[in-house]
Design a protein around this motif. Structure first.
Motif, mmCIF file in Angstrom:
data_model
loop_
_atom_site.group_PDB
_atom_site.id
_atom_site.type_symbol
_atom_site.label_atom_id
_atom_site.label_comp_id
_atom_site.label_asym_id
_atom_site.label_seq_id
_atom_site.Cartn_x
_atom_site.Cartn_y
_atom_site.Cartn_z
ATOM 1 N N GLY A 142 0.793 -1.221 0.000
ATOM 2 C CA GLY A 142 0.000 0.000 0.000
ATOM 3 C C GLY A 142 0.821 1.265 0.000
ATOM 4 O O GLY A 142 0.664 2.136 -0.849
ATOM 5 N N SER A 143 1.738 1.391 0.955
ATOM 6 C CA SER A 143 2.556 2.583 1.115
ATOM 7 C C SER A 143 3.637 2.248 2.135
ATOM 8 O O SER A 143 3.600 1.166 2.741
ATOM 9 C CB SER A 143 1.689 3.754 1.609
ATOM 10 N N PRO A 144 4.618 3.130 2.357
ATOM 11 C CA PRO A 144 5.656 2.810 3.343
ATOM 12 C C PRO A 144 5.116 2.501 4.736
ATOM 13 O O PRO A 144 5.726 1.735 5.478
ATOM 14 C CB PRO A 144 6.514 4.080 3.347
ATOM 15 N N ASP A 145 3.962 3.070 5.093
ATOM 16 C CA ASP A 145 3.415 2.780 6.415
ATOM 17 C C ASP A 145 2.527 1.531 6.417
ATOM 18 O O ASP A 145 2.199 1.012 7.481
ATOM 19 C CB ASP A 145 2.621 3.987 6.945
ATOM 20 N N THR A 146 2.135 1.030 5.243
ATOM 21 C CA THR A 146 1.358 -0.218 5.149
ATOM 22 C C THR A 146 1.902 -1.052 3.988
ATOM 23 O O THR A 146 1.242 -1.188 2.954
ATOM 24 C CB THR A 146 -0.146 0.068 4.924
ATOM 25 N N PRO A 147 3.099 -1.625 4.137
ATOM 26 C CA PRO A 147 3.730 -2.307 3.000
ATOM 27 C C PRO A 147 3.218 -3.718 2.730
ATOM 28 O O PRO A 147 3.523 -4.288 1.690
ATOM 29 C CB PRO A 147 5.213 -2.353 3.412
ATOM 30 N N LYS A 148 2.431 -4.275 3.626
ATOM 31 C CA LYS A 148 1.938 -5.638 3.439
ATOM 32 C C LYS A 148 0.736 -5.640 2.494
ATOM 33 O O LYS A 148 -0.198 -4.858 2.662
ATOM 34 C CB LYS A 148 1.539 -6.234 4.786
ATOM 35 N N PRO A 149 0.704 -6.504 1.471
ATOM 36 C CA PRO A 149 -0.477 -6.610 0.597
ATOM 37 C C PRO A 149 -1.728 -6.986 1.385
ATOM 38 O O PRO A 149 -1.654 -7.443 2.536
ATOM 39 C CB PRO A 149 -0.078 -7.712 -0.391
ATOM 40 N N LEU A 150 -2.875 -6.822 0.745
ATOM 41 C CA LEU A 150 -4.147 -6.976 1.447
ATOM 42 C C LEU A 150 -4.435 -8.411 1.845
ATOM 43 O O LEU A 150 -4.894 -8.671 2.964
ATOM 44 C CB LEU A 150 -5.280 -6.440 0.564
ATOM 45 N N LEU A 151 -4.186 -9.386 0.958
ATOM 46 C CA LEU A 151 -4.621 -10.759 1.196
ATOM 47 C C LEU A 151 -3.480 -11.766 1.357
ATOM 48 O O LEU A 151 -3.741 -12.968 1.363
ATOM 49 C CB LEU A 151 -5.542 -11.226 0.059
ATOM 50 N N SER A 152 -2.250 -11.289 1.476
ATOM 51 C CA SER A 152 -1.139 -12.215 1.661
ATOM 52 C C SER A 152 0.051 -11.462 2.240
ATOM 53 O O SER A 152 0.065 -10.226 2.242
ATOM 54 C CB SER A 152 -0.741 -12.863 0.332
ATOM 55 N N PRO A 153 1.057 -12.188 2.719
ATOM 56 C CA PRO A 153 2.280 -11.514 3.189
ATOM 57 C C PRO A 153 3.066 -10.875 2.050
ATOM 58 O O PRO A 153 3.927 -10.033 2.290
ATOM 59 C CB PRO A 153 3.085 -12.650 3.837
ATOM 60 N N GLY A 154 2.776 -11.292 0.807
ATOM 61 C CA GLY A 154 3.482 -10.750 -0.350
ATOM 62 C C GLY A 154 4.711 -11.558 -0.710
ATOM 63 O O GLY A 154 5.305 -12.227 0.141
ATOM 64 N N LEU A 155 5.093 -11.516 -1.967
ATOM 65 C CA LEU A 155 6.307 -12.205 -2.408
ATOM 66 C C LEU A 155 7.552 -11.452 -1.974
ATOM 67 O O LEU A 155 8.588 -12.052 -1.656
ATOM 68 C CB LEU A 155 6.302 -12.347 -3.941
ATOM 69 N N ILE A 156 7.483 -10.123 -1.976
ATOM 70 C CA ILE A 156 8.606 -9.285 -1.556
ATOM 71 C C ILE A 156 8.194 -8.586 -0.266
ATOM 72 O O ILE A 156 7.218 -7.830 -0.247
ATOM 73 C CB ILE A 156 8.964 -8.278 -2.651
ATOM 74 N N ARG A 157 8.951 -8.822 0.790
ATOM 75 C CA ARG A 157 8.556 -8.332 2.114
ATOM 76 C C ARG A 157 9.541 -7.289 2.611
ATOM 77 O O ARG A 157 10.747 -7.385 2.389
ATOM 78 C CB ARG A 157 8.461 -9.501 3.087
ATOM 79 N N PHE A 158 9.013 -6.296 3.315
ATOM 80 C CA PHE A 158 9.811 -5.204 3.844
ATOM 81 C C PHE A 158 10.026 -5.414 5.342
ATOM 82 O O PHE A 158 9.060 -5.581 6.098
ATOM 83 C CB PHE A 158 9.111 -3.866 3.606
#
Length: 488
Positions: free
Chosen positions: A225-241
């Motif tokens: 979403g943005s630097p303050d909400t980097p996790k995708p909505l429905l998964s941890p994401g392939l690329i994680r911060f």
């Protein structure tokens, strides 16, 4: 004491400040690693969303070579009207949808928007007459409203000023790349004409619409979403911060500009601020210039394959050849974006791109009647190549001259509205009585590019005069803030 940019040593505490200012407490290597994650997640996903928007919006050009207009019994005037309605739908909801983005965030809003657009695009297979065509174009426009300013604004919450122009150019590769890819895909899909009793243009709408829906699902699972909400909505994401990388992405923007906070949501936009942004007259030449020059792209995207058919190529070859100019345009766009970032002369880069396009149009109109088939194809290819070189650079120029992030969001929406109003006007440049090579239309395009270039020059003058007055102490801000120094 802050570390020097090239330092790879141990960190200072993130709470260390000097005179109330943030302190850089990370190394260049760490910042590059965090930025690389944006480059490989946020940027390509927003690019992909814009790509499918352009595929579904502009596959009409290829459908026309497959007998679409004849099958539903509409004229070229109706096709032009349908495109106008589509662009009108975008303009109507551009600012309201951009405000909704601020409230809901890009993870929810953009995924839902791409899904709605894909669904409407898919349902075009059921178009049977003029009313159905006009309704479908209008709803496509309503569904697309807000995506471009939303995507550009989302990028501005991740990237610094010096990084932004090239990334915006890459984002717009989605639009211009879709314009290049669409006729290539169509040259294959149209060969399905008659399979299972379905016309080639119906296969085109069906397959590309379903692909758009698939992309919307991908965004739900993978888009930060943005630097303050980097996790995708429905998964941890392939690329994680990591928390440290998230902290870097936020604070490096605040170091650059205290007004630029790392978030794409949670900042309501009051109507008072919308009105203030609308009334910021020093930016108006941007919008007039964008309206005038971008209007000339509209007829090219709709009729280039048909023009190449008129040169004597069959419809499959014409669709493939139409992709050449759109593909070269990608190189041109990135070239001007690189020039803009390298020199930090945003206005000069925009005006230079205008000059190149204007010269190409003049040469094309003068030479076209006197050359053969392949030379004419080369002229139309050159026109398509330079038609949008200025566009991402101009967008970045507007962004760099906004202070408040919410103001930036509304200004981007206004810029996109100007571009879309231009596209809506440009649908009428190529008329049925001017076929097959549109000499009158080309003359109109030359006039509009000239007007746009003049207003870009006026914009440089306005900013230069303002900055000089500030430097001389002759200008003070009415709201008590420090006077704005504009990027020229």
């Amino acid at each position: 004491m802050a570390e020097k940019p090239g330092s790879q040593e141990a960190h200072l505490s993130s709470s260390d400040v000097s005179a109330g200012q943030l302190v850089q407490d990370w190394s260049v290597k760490e910042e590059r690693r965090a930025r690389r994650k944006i480059d490989t997640s946020v940027l390509p996903l927003l690019f992909l969303g814009l790509l499918v928007f352009q595929l579904d919006r502009m596959n009409l050009a290829s459908a026309l070579t497959g007998g679409f207009a004849t099958d539903i019994q509409v004229t070229q005037d109706t096709i032009n009207l349908g495109n106008q309605l589509m662009f009108l739908g975008i303009v109507i909801l551009e600012i309201p949808f951009n405000m909704l983005l601020q409230k809901l965030g890009p993870r929810k809003w953009m995924s839902a928007q791409v899904f709605a657009f894909g669904l409407i695009a898919t349902l075009q297979v059921f178009i049977r007459d003029r009313r159905g065509f006009l309704a479908s174009r209008m709803f496509l426009g309503l569904a697309e409203a807000g995506y471009i300013p939303g995507a550009v604004y989302t990028l501005s919450t991740f990237y610094t000023r010096r990084e932004l122009a090239k990334r915006v150019a890459i984002l717009f590769f989605g639009m211009f790349g879709g314009n290049a890819l669409s006729p290539i895909l169509a040259s294959g899909i149209l060969k399905l004409d008659g399979e299972r009793g379905i016309r080639g243009w119906q296969w085109l709408f069906l397959l590309e619409g379903l692909f758009t829906i698939l992309v919307s699902i991908t965004l739900l699972f993978l888009l930060p979403g943005s630097p303050d909400t980097p996790k995708p909505l429905l998964s941890p994401g392939l690329i994680r911060f990591s928390p440290a990388e998230q902290d870097i992405l936020q604070k490096r923007l605040e170091l650059e500009d205290n007004e630029k906070r790392g978030g794409a949501q949670g900042q309501p936009i009051p109507l008072k601020l919308v009105w203030k942004t609308l009334c910021h007259y020093r930016r108006w030449p941007h919008f007039v210039s964008t309206f005038a020059v971008f209007s000339t792209w509209s007829p090219l995207t709709t009729y280039t394959p048909s023009i190449i058919v008129a040169l004597g190529f069959d419809r499959i070859a014409a669709n493939a050849l139409a992709a050449v100019g759109a593909s070269v345009a990608l190189i041109v766009v990135f070239g001007f974006a690189y020039l803009s970032d390298k020199t930090n002369r945003r206005g000069l880069s925009v005006i230079t791109a205008h000059v190149c396009y204007l010269v190409t149009l003049i040469v094309a109109r003068q030479v076209h009647p006197h050359v053969g088939k392949w030379s004419r194809f080369g002229l139309w290819t050159a026109v398509n190549s330079f038609a949008v070189g200025y566009h991402p650079v101009h967008n970045s120029w507007v962004q760099l001259n906004c202070r408040d992030p919410r103001e930036r969001s509304i200004s981007i929406a206004m810029w996109v509205m100007s571009a879309i109003l231009g596209l809506m006007t440009g649908t009428q440049y190529f008329r049925g009585n001017d076929v097959p090579f549109y000499s009158t239309g080309l003359r109109t395009m030359i006039i509009m590019v000239s007007i746009g270039m003049v207003f870009a020059i006026i914009q440089v003058i306005v900013y230069t005069v303002h900055n000089r007055r500030v430097a001389e102490g002759k200008h003070t801000s009415s709201d008590g803030e420090e006077p704005m120094i504009y990027t020229i």
